[in-house]
Design a protein around this motif. Structure first.
Motif, mmCIF file in Angstrom:
data_model
loop_
_atom_site.group_PDB
_atom_site.id
_atom_site.type_symbol
_atom_site.label_atom_id
_atom_site.label_comp_id
_atom_site.label_asym_id
_atom_site.label_seq_id
_atom_site.Cartn_x
_atom_site.Cartn_y
_atom_site.Cartn_z
ATOM 1 N N HIS A 45 -32.372 27.804 -14.952
ATOM 2 C CA HIS A 45 -33.931 27.677 -15.785
ATOM 3 C C HIS A 45 -34.483 28.074 -14.952
ATOM 4 O O HIS A 45 -34.947 27.418 -13.703
ATOM 5 N N VAL A 46 -34.916 29.859 -14.039
ATOM 6 C CA VAL A 46 -35.564 29.994 -13.816
ATOM 7 C C VAL A 46 -36.934 28.861 -13.289
ATOM 8 O O VAL A 46 -38.212 28.708 -13.759
ATOM 9 N N ASN A 47 -37.212 29.177 -11.864
ATOM 10 C CA ASN A 47 -38.414 28.890 -11.582
ATOM 11 C C ASN A 47 -39.681 29.527 -10.604
ATOM 12 O O ASN A 47 -38.733 29.615 -9.137
ATOM 13 N N LEU A 48 -40.528 30.042 -11.158
ATOM 14 C CA LEU A 48 -40.842 31.864 -10.476
ATOM 15 C C LEU A 48 -41.231 31.133 -9.281
ATOM 16 O O LEU A 48 -42.638 31.550 -8.136
ATOM 17 N N ALA A 49 -41.964 30.236 -9.112
ATOM 18 C CA ALA A 49 -42.960 29.140 -8.703
ATOM 19 C C ALA A 49 -41.702 29.111 -6.846
ATOM 20 O O ALA A 49 -42.161 29.425 -5.450
ATOM 21 N N TYR A 50 -40.526 29.289 -7.309
ATOM 22 C CA TYR A 50 -39.353 29.373 -5.412
ATOM 23 C C TYR A 50 -40.006 30.284 -4.908
ATOM 24 O O TYR A 50 -39.777 30.655 -3.667
ATOM 25 N N ARG A 51 -40.426 31.935 -5.531
ATOM 26 C CA ARG A 51 -39.758 33.041 -5.019
ATOM 27 C C ARG A 51 -41.294 33.222 -4.586
ATOM 28 O O ARG A 51 -41.015 33.293 -2.368
ATOM 29 N N PRO A 52 -42.862 32.581 -4.176
ATOM 30 C CA PRO A 52 -43.458 32.618 -2.989
ATOM 31 C C PRO A 52 -42.958 31.660 -1.863
ATOM 32 O O PRO A 52 -43.625 31.873 -0.750
ATOM 33 N N GLN A 53 -43.250 30.695 -2.871
ATOM 34 C CA GLN A 53 -42.762 29.440 -1.931
ATOM 35 C C GLN A 53 -41.824 29.645 -0.772
ATOM 36 O O GLN A 53 -41.924 29.212 0.387
ATOM 37 N N GLY A 54 -40.629 29.854 -1.532
ATOM 38 C CA GLY A 54 -39.534 30.463 -0.865
ATOM 39 C C GLY A 54 -39.997 31.402 0.758
ATOM 40 O O GLY A 54 -39.250 31.492 1.761
ATOM 41 N N LEU A 55 -40.296 32.322 0.452
ATOM 42 C CA LEU A 55 -40.352 33.239 0.917
ATOM 43 C C LEU A 55 -41.770 32.735 2.462
ATOM 44 O O LEU A 55 -41.396 33.249 3.221
ATOM 45 N N THR A 56 -42.843 32.505 1.463
ATOM 46 C CA THR A 56 -43.154 31.159 2.643
ATOM 47 C C THR A 56 -42.589 30.825 3.864
ATOM 48 O O THR A 56 -42.834 30.982 5.406
ATOM 49 N N LEU A 57 -41.958 29.528 3.327
ATOM 50 C CA LEU A 57 -40.784 29.255 4.627
ATOM 51 C C LEU A 57 -40.200 30.084 5.131
ATOM 52 O O LEU A 57 -39.717 29.397 6.465
ATOM 53 N N LEU A 58 -39.681 31.049 4.720
ATOM 54 C CA LEU A 58 -39.010 31.630 5.804
ATOM 55 C C LEU A 58 -39.997 32.518 6.429
ATOM 56 O O LEU A 58 -38.766 32.744 7.753
ATOM 57 N N ARG A 59 -40.683 32.408 5.969
ATOM 58 C CA ARG A 59 -41.805 33.339 7.278
ATOM 59 C C ARG A 59 -41.953 32.923 8.273
ATOM 60 O O ARG A 59 -42.768 32.840 9.127
ATOM 61 N N THR A 60 -42.148 31.006 8.026
ATOM 62 C CA THR A 60 -42.724 30.216 8.850
ATOM 63 C C THR A 60 -40.948 29.861 9.943
ATOM 64 O O THR A 60 -41.232 28.818 11.019
#
Length: 287
Positions: A45-60
């Motif tokens: 059940h895809v959560n598209l918000a994971y994409r920007p949120q996940g990359l933001t966390l990885l950037r930090t």
């Protein structure tokens, strides 16, 4: 209702995602990646918000496992989600919610995570991981697709086949160095999407890969004579413009401009030129 692999190259310069599913245009929803940051796949059940949120966390600098933990902790629908993440270092991480349709699960290792749901069985994820580990000699994008093909051949999505996608990023690796998107290919609706994705990658590699400096031929002597004859046979004005200018003009029409090198010719370009031009006997080159 998907299986995917997220991965990082051994040198950390490339990150990518390969995905296949019995779902229309899975490549438009599942993958996300940022150069020298990481990659993730959101599915079930895809959560598209994971994409920007996940990359933001990885950037930090958040580790992959902590990215997964943070995303699912804030998601009331986490039991229905599936997620794979890889960062700039360390092991990949994967989450499969207990409400995902069986078979569902994942497998992780240093720099990669494989996961899937509605699969024929765990052999699909095992095939993804095993093929990834066995493919270290392959170019990164080909290695991702080889792993995807292994998962597909092991059974894949138990409902059948429909779509596949491939996303690979590298700093400055995009067209003319103007972006970080090295490969972004999708097969949205096809009876054999993984095979079609493999075919598209081969075309992409031929057109857009940078030439290998060790294989370049000097555009002089017999090579220049052959190129001039081939271009003339195709109607390009070699006499007026010169061989190199005519080559540049022709290569632009053939979408091969990324393979041009001043004063030299990529053997891939020469092979393609020989294939499209009317027959011109090739001169004997000095050994």
């Amino acid at each position: 209702m998907t299986f995917s692999l997220v991965a990082r190259s051994a040198d950390g310069r490339l990150h990518g995602v390969a995905v296949a599913s019995k779902f229309l245009a899975a490549g438009a929803l599942v993958p996300a990646a940022a150069a020298e940051v990481g990659a993730l796949a959101t599915q079930a059940h895809v959560n598209l918000a994971y994409r920007p949120q996940g990359l933001t966390l990885l950037r930090t600098g958040v580790a992959a496992a902590d990215v997964v933990a943070g995303l699912i902790a804030a998601d009331p629908e986490r039991e229905h989600r599936q997620l794979g993440v890889v960062g700039v270092s360390g092991s990949g991480a994967s989450w499969t919610g207990p409400a995902c349709h069986p078979w569902a699960g994942g497998r992780t290792g240093d720099g990669w995570a494989a996961q899937g749901n509605v699969l024929t069985g765990p052999e699909v994820v095992d095939a993804l991981g095993d093929a990834w580990l066995a493919g270290s000699a392959l170019p990164f994008a080909e290695r991702l697709v080889a792993a995807l093909r292994a998962g597909d051949e092991a059974g894949g999505d138990r409902r059948g086949r429909q779509s596949a996608g491939l996303l690979v990023v590298e700093r400055g690796g995009g067209y003319a160095g103007g972006s970080d998107v090295l490969v972004d290919l999708r097969v949205d609706d096809h009876p054999e999407p993984v095979a079609e994705l493999s075919r598209l990658l081969a075309v992409h590699t031929m057109l857009f890969s940078r030439p290998d400096p060790a294989t370049l031929l000097d555009l002089s002597g017999a090579v220049a004579d052959e190129v001039a004859a081939l271009l003339s046979a195709l109607g390009h004005s070699v006499a007026d413009d010169g061989t190199e200018a005519a080559l540049i003009s022709w290569a632009g029409l053939e979408n091969l401009e990324e393979r041009l090198v001043p004063g030299r010719i990529d053997p891939v370009v020469l092979t393609h030129l020989r294939g499209v031009a009317p027959h011109v006997p090739a001169p004997r080159l000095a050994s």
